[in-house]
Design a protein around this motif. Structure first.
Motif, short mmCIF file in Angstrom:
data_model
loop_
_atom_site.label_atom_id
_atom_site.label_comp_id
_atom_site.label_asym_id
_atom_site.label_seq_id
_atom_site.Cartn_x
_atom_site.Cartn_y
_atom_site.Cartn_z
N GLN A 153 0.84 -1.20 0.00
CA GLN A 153 0.00 0.00 0.00
C GLN A 153 0.87 1.25 0.00
O GLN A 153 0.58 2.23 -0.71
N TYR A 154 1.92 1.24 0.79
CA TYR A 154 2.79 2.41 0.92
C TYR A 154 3.49 2.73 -0.40
O TYR A 154 3.41 3.86 -0.90
N PHE A 155 4.17 1.72 -0.97
CA PHE A 155 4.92 1.98 -2.20
C PHE A 155 3.98 2.16 -3.40
O PHE A 155 4.28 2.94 -4.31
N GLY A 156 2.83 1.45 -3.40
CA GLY A 156 1.87 1.63 -4.48
C GLY A 156 1.30 3.04 -4.48
O GLY A 156 1.16 3.67 -5.54
N SER A 157 0.99 3.56 -3.30
CA SER A 157 0.46 4.92 -3.21
C SER A 157 1.51 5.94 -3.63
O SER A 157 1.19 6.95 -4.26
N ARG A 158 2.77 5.69 -3.29
CA ARG A 158 3.84 6.60 -3.72
C ARG A 158 3.93 6.64 -5.24
O ARG A 158 4.10 7.72 -5.83
N LEU A 159 3.82 5.47 -5.88
CA LEU A 159 3.89 5.43 -7.34
C LEU A 159 2.71 6.17 -7.96
O LEU A 159 2.88 6.94 -8.92
N VAL A 160 1.51 5.95 -7.43
CA VAL A 160 0.34 6.62 -7.97
C VAL A 160 0.43 8.13 -7.76
O VAL A 160 0.03 8.91 -8.62
N ARG A 161 0.95 8.54 -6.60
CA ARG A 161 1.14 9.99 -6.37
C ARG A 161 2.05 10.59 -7.42
O ARG A 161 1.82 11.71 -7.90
N ARG A 162 3.09 9.86 -7.78
CA ARG A 162 4.02 10.38 -8.78
C ARG A 162 3.37 10.45 -10.16
O ARG A 162 3.54 11.44 -10.89
N LEU A 163 2.60 9.42 -10.51
CA LEU A 163 1.96 9.40 -11.82
C LEU A 163 0.84 10.43 -11.92
O LEU A 163 0.62 10.99 -13.00
N SER A 164 0.14 10.67 -10.83
CA SER A 164 -1.00 11.58 -10.85
C SER A 164 -0.65 13.01 -10.48
O SER A 164 -1.51 13.90 -10.57
N ALA A 165 0.60 13.24 -10.05
CA ALA A 165 1.03 14.58 -9.61
C ALA A 165 0.15 15.09 -8.48
O ALA A 165 -0.26 16.25 -8.46
N THR A 166 -0.17 14.19 -7.54
CA THR A 166 -0.98 14.55 -6.38
C THR A 166 -0.23 14.17 -5.11
O THR A 166 0.85 13.57 -5.16
N ASN A 167 -0.83 14.49 -3.97
CA ASN A 167 -0.21 14.16 -2.69
C ASN A 167 -1.23 13.44 -1.80
O ASN A 167 -1.59 13.91 -0.73
N VAL A 168 -1.71 12.30 -2.30
CA VAL A 168 -2.72 11.52 -1.59
C VAL A 168 -2.05 10.32 -0.92
O VAL A 168 -1.47 9.48 -1.61
N ALA A 208 -8.90 20.08 -7.65
CA ALA A 208 -8.43 20.28 -6.28
C ALA A 208 -8.72 19.02 -5.48
O ALA A 208 -9.89 18.66 -5.28
N ILE A 209 -7.68 18.33 -5.03
CA ILE A 209 -7.82 17.05 -4.33
C ILE A 209 -7.32 17.19 -2.91
O ILE A 209 -6.22 17.71 -2.67
N VAL A 210 -8.12 16.74 -1.96
CA VAL A 210 -7.78 16.82 -0.54
C VAL A 210 -7.95 15.43 0.05
O VAL A 210 -8.82 14.66 -0.35
N SER A 211 -7.10 15.10 1.01
CA SER A 211 -7.20 13.83 1.73
C SER A 211 -7.48 14.11 3.20
O SER A 211 -6.88 15.02 3.79
N VAL A 212 -8.42 13.37 3.78
CA VAL A 212 -8.74 13.52 5.19
C VAL A 212 -8.68 12.15 5.86
O VAL A 212 -9.04 11.14 5.26
N PRO A 213 -8.20 12.07 7.09
CA PRO A 213 -8.14 10.78 7.79
C PRO A 213 -9.54 10.28 8.14
O PRO A 213 -10.39 11.06 8.57
N VAL A 214 -9.78 9.00 7.92
CA VAL A 214 -11.07 8.39 8.23
C VAL A 214 -10.83 7.09 8.99
O VAL A 214 -9.74 6.51 8.96
#
Length: 389
Positions: A153-168, A208-214
């Motif tokens: 999950q950690y490394f997959g999310s890092r890769l997706v963040r890089r591809l999508s230019a987001t910080n999720v 505009a993308i925002v992440s909130v803890p759930v």
């Protein structure tokens, strides 16, 4: 309190007392957990005038639709066959938009996500801070996740963040909230899952993308999306590559072509070295291999240029479809207001394709068409909005 959403140079200011929130729940044989999921969703939320539920029954065989009707779910979309999570997600968005949703929340039918966090999830949209909000499950703290899964999950999310230019931080979380404009921009091609593809598309579309803890609830069943970790990695990798190539074809093809070209120069340089020493005989195979690789690399770069031109043409088509989509939704909303009905009206000529079934006061069950029109860009509606600079 008034919130808004920024679209280009216009600020769409939402009037809280008129806002409609629809919570969509994709389901495939979720009769055992659906009642708990529905009960967990709050029906009164500050800043929201109406909260309605939408169940997408993806070809279930356990009477999921009937149970949803008994639970008082306002909207039920039923697929005749199982089409996959991504198709269910798009069917839900399409129906929710036609039902006049201003904000759409997506959650899972297995009650994985805590419904009480929905007010927190939609707050950035109400405040005009986000078009898309993704719930961060904080996967490192989920007890039933194995260490290997947490690392993936950690490394997959890092890769997706890089591809999508987001910080999720949690890229594959399905607990998400969409503004009307964001929902209309999304177009999912994959049949596997919508999470990665929609995030890459949203990031590349400058939403505009925002992440909130759930919070999350306990595990109720094994995942039905994939049978093994290797299968998940294979399908997720293919989805990421396809989504990135769709929106950045020049980068993908030029990257591959450049690598092939550079590899091809090595055997050519080797041949030239021996030729300078007068020992070219016996090394002609290096020249042939290098020439083949460099020509292949150049061809791939040309394909990248053509793909980029096709992508530009696709954007023009999306602009046209955006306006058609907006007009279609306006017609649905105006028809609903005129008739006082909350269900989407079936357009003429689709009666053989779209079956609207209702019994007494039960919620209508909408049989989704085999081909769902892609939800594209937003045309802001005047209902429930005021526009200011």
């Amino acid at each position: 309190m008034r919130g808004g959403v920024q679209f280009g140079r216009q600020l769409i200011v939402m009037q809280p007392r008129h806002l409609k929130l629809i919570v969509q729940i994709p389901c495939f044989n979720e009769a055992q957990t659906l009642a708990e999921t529905v009960a967990d969703i709050p029906r009164q939320i500050p800043g929201i005038g109406t909260v309605e539920l939408l169940v997408i029954d993806d070809g279930s065989s356990d009477n999921t639709s009937q149970l949803a009707r008994q639970l008082g779910v306002e909207h039920i979309v039923r697929h005749r066959t199982n089409r996959g999570l991504a198709r269910s997600f798009i069917s839900g968005l399409d129906h929710a938009l036609k039902a006049g949703a201003d904000i759409i929340v997506n959650t899972d039918g297995d009650n994985q996500y805590c419904g009480a966090d929905i007010p927190k999830l939609i707050r950035p949209i109400l405040n005009g801070e986000a078009d898309l909000v993704i719930g961060d499950r904080q996967t490192w703290s989920i007890e039933h996740f194995s260490l290997f899964k947490r690392i993936l999950q950690y490394f997959g999310s890092r890769l997706v963040r890089r591809l999508s230019a987001t910080n999720v931080p949690d890229a594959v979380s399905g607990f998400r909230a969409f503004s009307r404009g964001a929902a209309m921009k999304l177009n999912v091609v994959s049949s596997f899952s919508y999470t990665i593809e929609t995030l890459i598309q949203a990031g590349r579309s400058r939403l505009a993308i925002v992440s909130v803890p759930v919070r999350t609830n306990g595990k109720t069943r094994p995942s039905r999306l994939f049978k093994s970790i290797p299968q998940f990695l294979k399908k997720s990798g293919a989805t990421m590559l396809r989504a990135y190539a769709l929106h950045r074809p020049m980068s993908v093809f030029f990257g591959i072509g450049s690598v092939l070209f550079l590899i091809g120069t090595a055997p050519i340089a080797r041949f030239l070295w021996f030729a300078a020493l007068g020992e070219s005989s016996g090394h002609i195979q290096s020249l042939i291999l290098g020439g083949a690789l460099t020509m292949l690399g150049g061809s791939v770069c040309i394909l990248g240029l053509l793909a980029d031109l096709i992508a530009a043409n696709r954007q023009l088509l999306e602009t046209t479809l955006e306006k058609v989509r907006g007009l279609e939704l306006q017609m649905h909303l105006l028809a609903n207001q005129a008739t006082g009905s909350e269900r989407p009206q079936t357009s003429s000529g689709d009666s053989r394709r779209d079956n609207l079934i209702s019994s007494g006061n039960a919620a209508p069950t909408w049989e989704a068409p085999l081909t769902i029109a892609p939800a594209l860009l937003a045309t802001p509606l005047t209902t429930g909005f005021t526009i200011g600079n």
